[in-house]
Scaffold this motif. Structure first.
Motif, PDB file in Angstrom:
ATOM      1  N   PHE A 108      -2.680  47.953  86.432  1.00  0.00           N
ATOM      2  CA  PHE A 108      -2.165  46.942  87.340  1.00  0.00           C
ATOM      3  C   PHE A 108      -0.698  46.676  86.989  1.00  0.00           C
ATOM      4  CE2 PHE A 108      -5.981  44.442  89.133  1.00  0.00           C
ATOM      5  CZ  PHE A 108      -6.831  45.533  89.044  1.00  0.00           C
ATOM      6  N   ALA A 109       0.085  46.281  87.983  1.00  0.00           N
ATOM      7  CA  ALA A 109       1.483  45.919  87.729  1.00  0.00           C
ATOM      8  C   ALA A 109       1.911  44.853  88.728  1.00  0.00           C
ATOM      9  CB  ALA A 109       2.389  47.142  87.845  1.00  0.00           C
ATOM     10  N   GLY A 110       2.851  44.002  88.287  1.00  0.00           N
ATOM     11  CA  GLY A 110       3.336  42.953  89.163  1.00  0.00           C
ATOM     12  C   GLY A 110       4.610  42.317  88.636  1.00  0.00           C
ATOM     13  N   ALA A 111       5.184  41.448  89.447  1.00  0.00           N
ATOM     14  CA  ALA A 111       6.436  40.783  89.092  1.00  0.00           C
ATOM     15  C   ALA A 111       6.214  39.780  87.960  1.00  0.00           C
ATOM     16  CB  ALA A 111       7.008  40.068  90.310  1.00  0.00           C
ATOM     17  N   ALA A 112       7.269  39.574  87.171  1.00  0.00           N
ATOM     18  CA  ALA A 112       7.221  38.626  86.060  1.00  0.00           C
ATOM     19  C   ALA A 112       8.604  38.018  85.879  1.00  0.00           C
ATOM     20  CB  ALA A 112       6.769  39.330  84.778  1.00  0.00           C
ATOM     21  N   ASP A 113       8.689  37.017  85.019  1.00  0.00           N
ATOM     22  CA  ASP A 113       9.982  36.358  84.780  1.00  0.00           C
ATOM     23  C   ASP A 113      10.025  35.866  83.341  1.00  0.00           C
ATOM     24  OD1 ASP A 113      12.426  35.189  85.029  1.00  0.00           O
ATOM     25  OD2 ASP A 113      11.727  33.444  86.172  1.00  0.00           O
ATOM     26  N   PHE A 114      10.419  36.770  82.440  1.00  0.00           N
ATOM     27  CA  PHE A 114      10.560  36.438  81.022  1.00  0.00           C
ATOM     28  C   PHE A 114      11.939  36.895  80.556  1.00  0.00           C
ATOM     29  CE2 PHE A 114       6.039  36.745  81.776  1.00  0.00           C
ATOM     30  CZ  PHE A 114       5.537  35.633  81.113  1.00  0.00           C
ATOM     31  N   ALA A 115      12.560  36.088  79.720  1.00  0.00           N
ATOM     32  CA  ALA A 115      13.914  36.385  79.281  1.00  0.00           C
ATOM     33  C   ALA A 115      13.974  37.614  78.387  1.00  0.00           C
ATOM     34  CB  ALA A 115      14.503  35.182  78.545  1.00  0.00           C
ATOM     35  N   SER A 116      12.871  37.913  77.706  1.00  0.00           N
ATOM     36  CA  SER A 116      12.861  39.053  76.790  1.00  0.00           C
ATOM     37  C   SER A 116      11.432  39.455  76.500  1.00  0.00           C
ATOM     38  CB  SER A 116      13.550  38.690  75.475  1.00  0.00           C
ATOM     39  OG  SER A 116      12.785  37.715  74.773  1.00  0.00           O
ATOM     40  N   ALA A 117      11.266  40.597  75.843  1.00  0.00           N
ATOM     41  CA  ALA A 117       9.940  41.046  75.432  1.00  0.00           C
ATOM     42  C   ALA A 117       9.336  40.087  74.415  1.00  0.00           C
ATOM     43  CB  ALA A 117      10.024  42.453  74.845  1.00  0.00           C
ATOM     44  N   THR A 118      10.174  39.514  73.587  1.00  0.00           N
ATOM     45  CA  THR A 118       9.683  38.547  72.600  1.00  0.00           C
ATOM     46  C   THR A 118       9.094  37.326  73.279  1.00  0.00           C
ATOM     47  OG1 THR A 118      11.309  39.283  70.978  1.00  0.00           O
ATOM     48  CG2 THR A 118      10.334  37.115  70.627  1.00  0.00           C
ATOM     49  N   ASP A 119       9.751  36.838  74.334  1.00  0.00           N
ATOM     50  CA  ASP A 119       9.217  35.700  75.083  1.00  0.00           C
ATOM     51  C   ASP A 119       7.882  36.050  75.729  1.00  0.00           C
ATOM     52  OD1 ASP A 119      11.316  34.070  74.419  1.00  0.00           O
ATOM     53  OD2 ASP A 119      12.418  34.381  76.287  1.00  0.00           O
ATOM     54  N   LEU A 120       7.774  37.248  76.270  1.00  0.00           N
ATOM     55  CA  LEU A 120       6.510  37.682  76.863  1.00  0.00           C
ATOM     56  C   LEU A 120       5.425  37.744  75.801  1.00  0.00           C
ATOM     57  CD1 LEU A 120       4.721  38.844  79.116  1.00  0.00           C
ATOM     58  CD2 LEU A 120       5.705  41.100  78.623  1.00  0.00           C
ATOM     59  N   ALA A 121       5.740  38.299  74.649  1.00  0.00           N
ATOM     60  CA  ALA A 121       4.759  38.398  73.569  1.00  0.00           C
ATOM     61  C   ALA A 121       4.286  37.016  73.126  1.00  0.00           C
ATOM     62  CB  ALA A 121       5.348  39.160  72.390  1.00  0.00           C
ATOM     63  N   ARG A 122       5.212  36.054  73.030  1.00  0.00           N
ATOM     64  CA  ARG A 122       4.822  34.685  72.664  1.00  0.00           C
ATOM     65  C   ARG A 122       3.859  34.100  73.691  1.00  0.00           C
ATOM     66  NH1 ARG A 122      10.682  33.525  71.674  1.00  0.00           N
ATOM     67  NH2 ARG A 122      11.072  33.799  69.441  1.00  0.00           N
ATOM     68  N   HIS A 123       4.133  34.356  74.966  1.00  0.00           N
ATOM     69  CA  HIS A 123       3.276  33.853  76.031  1.00  0.00           C
ATOM     70  C   HIS A 123       1.879  34.457  75.931  1.00  0.00           C
ATOM     71  CE1 HIS A 123       1.843  32.713  79.996  1.00  0.00           C
ATOM     72  NE2 HIS A 123       1.683  33.989  80.319  1.00  0.00           N
ATOM     73  N   VAL A 124       1.803  35.763  75.780  1.00  0.00           N
ATOM     74  CA  VAL A 124       0.505  36.436  75.700  1.00  0.00           C
ATOM     75  C   VAL A 124      -0.268  35.948  74.481  1.00  0.00           C
ATOM     76  CG1 VAL A 124      -0.641  38.671  75.418  1.00  0.00           C
ATOM     77  CG2 VAL A 124       1.341  38.476  76.931  1.00  0.00           C
ATOM     78  N   GLN A 125       0.415  35.805  73.369  1.00  0.00           N
ATOM     79  CA  GLN A 125      -0.232  35.339  72.148  1.00  0.00           C
ATOM     80  C   GLN A 125      -0.770  33.921  72.310  1.00  0.00           C
ATOM     81  OE1 GLN A 125       1.409  36.692  68.410  1.00  0.00           O
ATOM     82  NE2 GLN A 125       1.518  34.584  67.678  1.00  0.00           N
ATOM     83  N   ALA A 126      -0.009  33.063  72.958  1.00  0.00           N
ATOM     84  CA  ALA A 126      -0.452  31.679  73.158  1.00  0.00           C
ATOM     85  C   ALA A 126      -1.673  31.610  74.073  1.00  0.00           C
ATOM     86  CB  ALA A 126       0.689  30.851  73.738  1.00  0.00           C
ATOM     87  N   VAL A 127      -1.684  32.416  75.126  1.00  0.00           N
ATOM     88  CA  VAL A 127      -2.794  32.387  76.083  1.00  0.00           C
ATOM     89  C   VAL A 127      -4.059  32.976  75.475  1.00  0.00           C
ATOM     90  CG1 VAL A 127      -3.627  33.296  78.277  1.00  0.00           C
ATOM     91  CG2 VAL A 127      -1.301  32.420  78.111  1.00  0.00           C
ATOM     92  N   LEU A 128      -3.939  34.104  74.793  1.00  0.00           N
ATOM     93  CA  LEU A 128      -5.112  34.798  74.261  1.00  0.00           C
ATOM     94  C   LEU A 128      -5.539  34.272  72.898  1.00  0.00           C
ATOM     95  CD1 LEU A 128      -4.442  38.525  75.257  1.00  0.00           C
ATOM     96  CD2 LEU A 128      -5.544  36.696  76.564  1.00  0.00           C
ATOM     97  N   GLY A 129      -4.666  33.523  72.230  1.00  0.00           N
ATOM     98  CA  GLY A 129      -5.007  32.995  70.919  1.00  0.00           C
ATOM     99  C   GLY A 129      -5.159  34.069  69.871  1.00  0.00           C
ATOM    100  N   ARG A 130      -4.349  35.099  69.980  1.00  0.00           N
ATOM    101  CA  ARG A 130      -4.463  36.231  69.062  1.00  0.00           C
ATOM    102  C   ARG A 130      -3.086  36.824  68.813  1.00  0.00           C
ATOM    103  NH1 ARG A 130      -4.384  41.567  68.503  1.00  0.00           N
ATOM    104  NH2 ARG A 130      -6.058  42.638  67.365  1.00  0.00           N
ATOM    105  N   HIS A 131      -2.859  37.333  67.596  1.00  0.00           N
ATOM    106  CA  HIS A 131      -1.591  37.987  67.291  1.00  0.00           C
ATOM    107  C   HIS A 131      -1.361  39.175  68.218  1.00  0.00           C
ATOM    108  CE1 HIS A 131       1.723  39.788  65.109  1.00  0.00           C
ATOM    109  NE2 HIS A 131       1.043  40.927  65.065  1.00  0.00           N
TER     110      HIS A 131
END
Length: 250
Positions: free
Chosen positions: A133-156
Motif C-alpha cells: 500500500f502507498a499514500g500521501a504523508a506529511d512528515f518533516a523527516s524520516a526520524t519524525d515518521l519513525a517517532r510517530h510509528v513508534q508512538a502509535v505501535l508502542g514498539r521500538h
C-alpha cells in the motif's frame, strides 16, 4: 446466536477471496472442530498460548493470520505441533487461518488497518500480488515518521535513514516480513517504506536510493487485521467475538 461451520467458512471466504492468491500455505479451515459456532476468538498466530486462551473463553472457533501449516514444512505431528493440534481437537475448536488474503483486504486487512492506525490513506497498490500500500504523508523527516510509528505501535522502530534530510511526502507500507518489497516501494515513488522486519541489504539500499526504511516489528504491524476481519464477520452473523493479544517482542 450461532451459525454453522460451513456458513462461517463461506463468510470468511467471501470477504477475503483466498482463491485470488498464490500463498505459502492453506487458507480457510485448517482444523475442523464443532459444527455449530457461537463464539470466535481472533489472534495473530495459532500459538499454544492463543489456543489455551481461546479454550478459557469457551470459543468455538479461532481466526488467525498465521496458521499451523506452511509450504515446505515438516509434515510430522510431533512436539509443539502435536500439542497445538491436540488442544484444538480435545476441545473441538475450529481453526481458520488467512495469510496473504488478510494482508491484502482493502478495508479489514493488515495493511489497510495499519494505515488506519498510523493515519495513512492508501491511494496506490504495488508489489507482488498488489500486497503493498502507498499514500500521501506529511512528515518533516524520516526520524519524525519513525517517532510517530513508534508512538502509535508502542514498539521500538529500526530506522535505516539515508541521512539526506528528505521530507516524507509519500509513504509505502506492507506488514510483516515484507522487506523484499523495498525496491518495489522505491519504484512506486515512496520517500519511506514501513514493514515489520529488516534484513542486511535494506540499509544499503536506503543509503544508496535516499529512501528511508522502517522496521516496526512483524507481530506489531500485523495485530490489527485479524480482529477487524473477524469482528466484521461476527457482526454479520450475530456471533460473539473477542481479540486476544498474545505478547510478542517481534
Amino acid at each position: 446466536m450461532s451459525t454453522s461451520r460451513q456458513t462461517l467458512l463461506n463468510s470468511f471466504n467471501e470477504l477475503l477471496l483466498p482463491e485470488r492468491f498464490k500463498d505459502y500455505g492453506p487458507n480457510g479451515l485448517q482444523v475442523e472442530g464443532k459444527e455449530t459456532i457461537s463464539r470466535i476468538v481472533s489472534g495473530v498466530t495459532a500459538s499454544r498460548a492463543l489456543i489455551e486462551a481461546a479454550i478459557a473463553q469457551k470459543a468455538d472457533a479461532i481466526f488467525v493470520h498465521h496458521g499451523l501449516f506452511w509450504r515446505g514444512m515438516d509434515g510430522r505431528i510431533t512436539g509443539w505441533m502435536k500439542q497445538r493440534i491436540q488442544l484444538l481437537l480435545a476441545h473441538d475448536i475450529n481453526l481458520f487461518a488467512y495469510h496473504l488474503p488478510l494482508d491484502a483486504h482493502p478495508e479489514f486487512g493488515n495493511n489497510a488497518q495499519l494505515g488506519r492506525v498510523l493515519g495513512l490513506q492508501a491511494d496506490q497498490r504495488f508489489g507482488e500480488q498488489d500486497l503493498g500500500f502507498a499514500g500521501a504523508a506529511d512528515f518533516a523527516s524520516a526520524t519524525d515518521l519513525a517517532r510517530h510509528v513508534q508512538a502509535v505501535l508502542g514498539r521500538h522502530v529500526t530506522l535505516a535513514d539515508p541521512g539526506n534530510g528528505r521530507e516524507i511526502r509519500r509513504v509505502a507500507w506492507c506488514t510483516g516480513g515484507a522487506q523484499g518489497f523495498f525496491e518495489s516501494a522505491i519504484t512506486a515513488g515512496a520517500d519511506a517504506f514501513i514493514t515489520g522486519e529488516i534484513s542486511e541489504p535494506q540499509a544499503h539500499l536506503a543509503r544508496e536510493t535516499g529512501v528511508a526504511f522502517l522496521a516496526a516489528g512483524h507481530h506489531a504491524t500485523e495485530r490489527y487485521g485479524a480482529p477487524a476481519a473477524a469482528a466484521h464477520v461476527a457482526q454479520q452473523l450475530g456471533l460473539a467475538h473477542e481479540f486476544i493479544e498474545i505478547e510478542n517482542p517481534a
